[in-house]
Design a protein around this motif. Structure first.
Motif, PDB file in Angstrom:
ATOM      1  N   THR A  63      33.771  37.942  46.941  1.00 22.90           N
ATOM      2  CA  THR A  63      32.609  37.571  46.601  1.00 22.90           C
ATOM      3  C   THR A  63      31.673  38.840  46.275  1.00 22.90           C
ATOM      4  O   THR A  63      32.197  39.929  46.646  1.00 22.90           O
ATOM      5  CB  THR A  63      31.832  37.176  48.295  1.00 22.90           C
ATOM      6  N   ARG A  64      30.609  38.610  45.789  1.00 21.92           N
ATOM      7  CA  ARG A  64      29.783  39.773  44.993  1.00 21.92           C
ATOM      8  C   ARG A  64      28.475  39.782  45.693  1.00 21.92           C
ATOM      9  O   ARG A  64      27.869  38.635  45.809  1.00 21.92           O
ATOM     10  CB  ARG A  64      29.683  39.506  43.471  1.00 21.92           C
ATOM     11  N   GLN A  65      28.032  41.091  46.294  1.00 27.27           N
ATOM     12  CA  GLN A  65      26.828  41.010  46.843  1.00 27.27           C
ATOM     13  C   GLN A  65      26.153  42.119  46.145  1.00 27.27           C
ATOM     14  O   GLN A  65      26.570  43.136  45.699  1.00 27.27           O
ATOM     15  CB  GLN A  65      26.925  41.675  48.186  1.00 27.27           C
ATOM     16  N   ILE A  66      24.899  41.780  45.581  1.00 23.36           N
ATOM     17  CA  ILE A  66      23.984  42.394  44.920  1.00 23.36           C
ATOM     18  C   ILE A  66      23.077  43.162  45.436  1.00 23.36           C
ATOM     19  O   ILE A  66      22.286  42.752  46.363  1.00 23.36           O
ATOM     20  CB  ILE A  66      23.505  41.633  43.654  1.00 23.36           C
ATOM     21  N   ARG A  67      23.149  44.333  45.331  1.00 23.29           N
ATOM     22  CA  ARG A  67      21.995  45.374  46.093  1.00 23.29           C
ATOM     23  C   ARG A  67      21.412  46.371  44.971  1.00 23.29           C
ATOM     24  O   ARG A  67      21.897  47.170  44.582  1.00 23.29           O
ATOM     25  CB  ARG A  67      22.861  46.222  46.876  1.00 23.29           C
ATOM     26  N   GLY A  68      20.129  45.721  44.437  1.00 25.08           N
ATOM     27  CA  GLY A  68      19.670  46.590  43.345  1.00 25.08           C
ATOM     28  C   GLY A  68      20.364  46.356  41.900  1.00 25.08           C
ATOM     29  O   GLY A  68      20.788  45.127  41.760  1.00 25.08           O
ATOM     30  N   ARG A  69      20.856  47.587  41.605  1.00 23.64           N
ATOM     31  CA  ARG A  69      21.729  47.514  40.323  1.00 23.64           C
ATOM     32  C   ARG A  69      23.221  47.452  40.631  1.00 23.64           C
ATOM     33  O   ARG A  69      24.248  47.443  40.005  1.00 23.64           O
ATOM     34  CB  ARG A  69      21.257  48.704  39.664  1.00 23.64           C
ATOM     35  N   THR A  70      23.493  47.895  42.026  1.00 17.81           N
ATOM     36  CA  THR A  70      24.923  47.947  42.544  1.00 17.81           C
ATOM     37  C   THR A  70      25.439  46.514  42.944  1.00 17.81           C
ATOM     38  O   THR A  70      24.814  45.845  43.445  1.00 17.81           O
ATOM     39  CB  THR A  70      25.009  48.647  43.769  1.00 17.81           C
ATOM     40  N   HIS A  71      26.747  46.030  42.335  1.00 14.48           N
ATOM     41  CA  HIS A  71      27.295  44.962  42.789  1.00 14.48           C
ATOM     42  C   HIS A  71      28.687  45.356  43.481  1.00 14.48           C
ATOM     43  O   HIS A  71      29.404  45.948  43.085  1.00 14.48           O
ATOM     44  CB  HIS A  71      27.859  44.351  41.429  1.00 14.48           C
ATOM     45  N   LEU A  72      28.339  44.968  45.008  1.00 10.45           N
ATOM     46  CA  LEU A  72      29.606  45.220  45.678  1.00 10.45           C
ATOM     47  C   LEU A  72      30.328  43.907  45.825  1.00 10.45           C
ATOM     48  O   LEU A  72      29.837  42.889  46.116  1.00 10.45           O
ATOM     49  CB  LEU A  72      29.082  45.467  47.164  1.00 10.45           C
ATOM     50  N   CYS A  73      31.768  44.114  45.780  1.00  9.69           N
ATOM     51  CA  CYS A  73      32.527  43.102  45.837  1.00  9.69           C
ATOM     52  C   CYS A  73      33.257  43.346  47.286  1.00  9.69           C
ATOM     53  O   CYS A  73      33.677  44.319  47.561  1.00  9.69           O
ATOM     54  CB  CYS A  73      33.831  43.253  44.666  1.00  9.69           C
ATOM     55  N   HIS A  74      33.619  41.939  47.840  1.00  8.82           N
ATOM     56  CA  HIS A  74      34.180  41.960  49.180  1.00  8.82           C
ATOM     57  C   HIS A  74      35.408  41.059  48.790  1.00  8.82           C
ATOM     58  O   HIS A  74      35.405  39.819  48.487  1.00  8.82           O
ATOM     59  CB  HIS A  74      33.106  41.087  50.072  1.00  8.82           C
ATOM     60  N   LEU A  75      36.497  41.270  49.689  1.00  5.77           N
ATOM     61  CA  LEU A  75      37.589  40.543  49.535  1.00  5.77           C
ATOM     62  C   LEU A  75      37.513  39.423  50.450  1.00  5.77           C
ATOM     63  O   LEU A  75      36.727  39.318  51.663  1.00  5.77           O
ATOM     64  CB  LEU A  75      39.008  41.293  49.964  1.00  5.77           C
ATOM     65  N   GLN A  76      37.980  38.170  50.037  1.00  6.42           N
ATOM     66  CA  GLN A  76      37.942  37.105  50.813  1.00  6.42           C
ATOM     67  C   GLN A  76      39.237  36.612  51.134  1.00  6.42           C
ATOM     68  O   GLN A  76      39.900  35.621  50.446  1.00  6.42           O
ATOM     69  CB  GLN A  76      37.072  35.805  50.207  1.00  6.42           C
ATOM     70  N   PRO A  77      40.002  37.095  52.054  1.00  7.97           N
ATOM     71  CA  PRO A  77      41.454  36.726  52.279  1.00  7.97           C
ATOM     72  C   PRO A  77      41.958  35.444  52.676  1.00  7.97           C
ATOM     73  O   PRO A  77      42.861  35.062  52.457  1.00  7.97           O
ATOM     74  CB  PRO A  77      41.980  37.859  53.237  1.00  7.97           C
ATOM     75  N   GLN A  78      40.871  34.667  53.113  1.00  3.99           N
ATOM     76  CA  GLN A  78      41.346  33.304  53.472  1.00  3.99           C
ATOM     77  C   GLN A  78      41.454  32.548  52.458  1.00  3.99           C
ATOM     78  O   GLN A  78      42.305  31.314  52.624  1.00  3.99           O
ATOM     79  CB  GLN A  78      40.042  32.800  54.533  1.00  3.99           C
ATOM     80  N   ALA A  79      41.119  32.878  51.286  1.00  5.18           N
ATOM     81  CA  ALA A  79      41.211  32.091  49.901  1.00  5.18           C
ATOM     82  C   ALA A  79      42.840  32.131  49.808  1.00  5.18           C
ATOM     83  O   ALA A  79      43.413  31.213  49.071  1.00  5.18           O
ATOM     84  CB  ALA A  79      40.452  32.674  48.794  1.00  5.18           C
ATOM     85  N   LEU A  80      43.603  33.101  50.104  1.00  2.00           N
ATOM     86  CA  LEU A  80      45.078  32.990  49.871  1.00  2.00           C
ATOM     87  C   LEU A  80      45.630  31.998  50.665  1.00  2.00           C
ATOM     88  O   LEU A  80      46.849  31.928  50.288  1.00  2.00           O
ATOM     89  CB  LEU A  80      45.596  34.567  50.229  1.00  2.00           C
ATOM     90  N   ALA A  81      45.028  31.817  51.920  1.00  2.00           N
ATOM     91  CA  ALA A  81      45.876  30.675  52.812  1.00  2.00           C
ATOM     92  C   ALA A  81      46.521  29.676  52.125  1.00  2.00           C
ATOM     93  O   ALA A  81      47.441  29.149  52.472  1.00  2.00           O
ATOM     94  CB  ALA A  81      44.845  30.300  54.004  1.00  2.00           C
TER      95      ALA A  81
END
Length: 120
Positions: A63-81
């Protein structure tokens, strides 16, 4: 419902089929990272990194979280299940074949012989 499951698995395995995306996922294992941080080890443009990240997002792995001009990416490990469940179904075949191989190897192995003492 089956088609939807197939689409999700296709997206998951497509995302995992690329080495760059797998390395990006590995680097997200410890903490969220910006698109720039994900791109840096590969000497690729931010646009190219963003395309890889979009594939990971479509697969539900990031998932991507946008903070101003910065896009922070977060792992969603449950998708691997779901992928793990699909692979687990086939593990029974691998296990059965390995059990057969073990039995063949055990039967072919020479019996250990113990040296006898010399009576002299």
């Amino acid at each position: 419902m089956v088609e939807q499951d197939t689409d999700r698995l296709d997206a998951l395995f497509h995302a995992l089929a690329d080495g760059t995306r797998r390395r990006m996922l590995r680097s997200l294992g410890g903490q969220p990272r910006s698109v720039g941080e994900l791109a840096a080890p590969f000497c690729i443009s931010l646009a190219a990194a963003s395309k890889h990240i979009k594939v990971l997002e479509r697969a539900g792995l990031v998932t991507r979280q946008i903070r101003g001009r910065t896009h922070l990416c977060h792992l969603q490990p449950q998708a691997l299940a779901e992928g793990e469940a699909w692979l687990r179904h086939y593990a029974q075949f691998w296990t059965a074949r390995l059990d057969v191989l073990d039995a063949v190897l055990q039967a072919a192995a020479p019996s250990p012989s113990f040296p006898t003492e010399d009576p002299s």
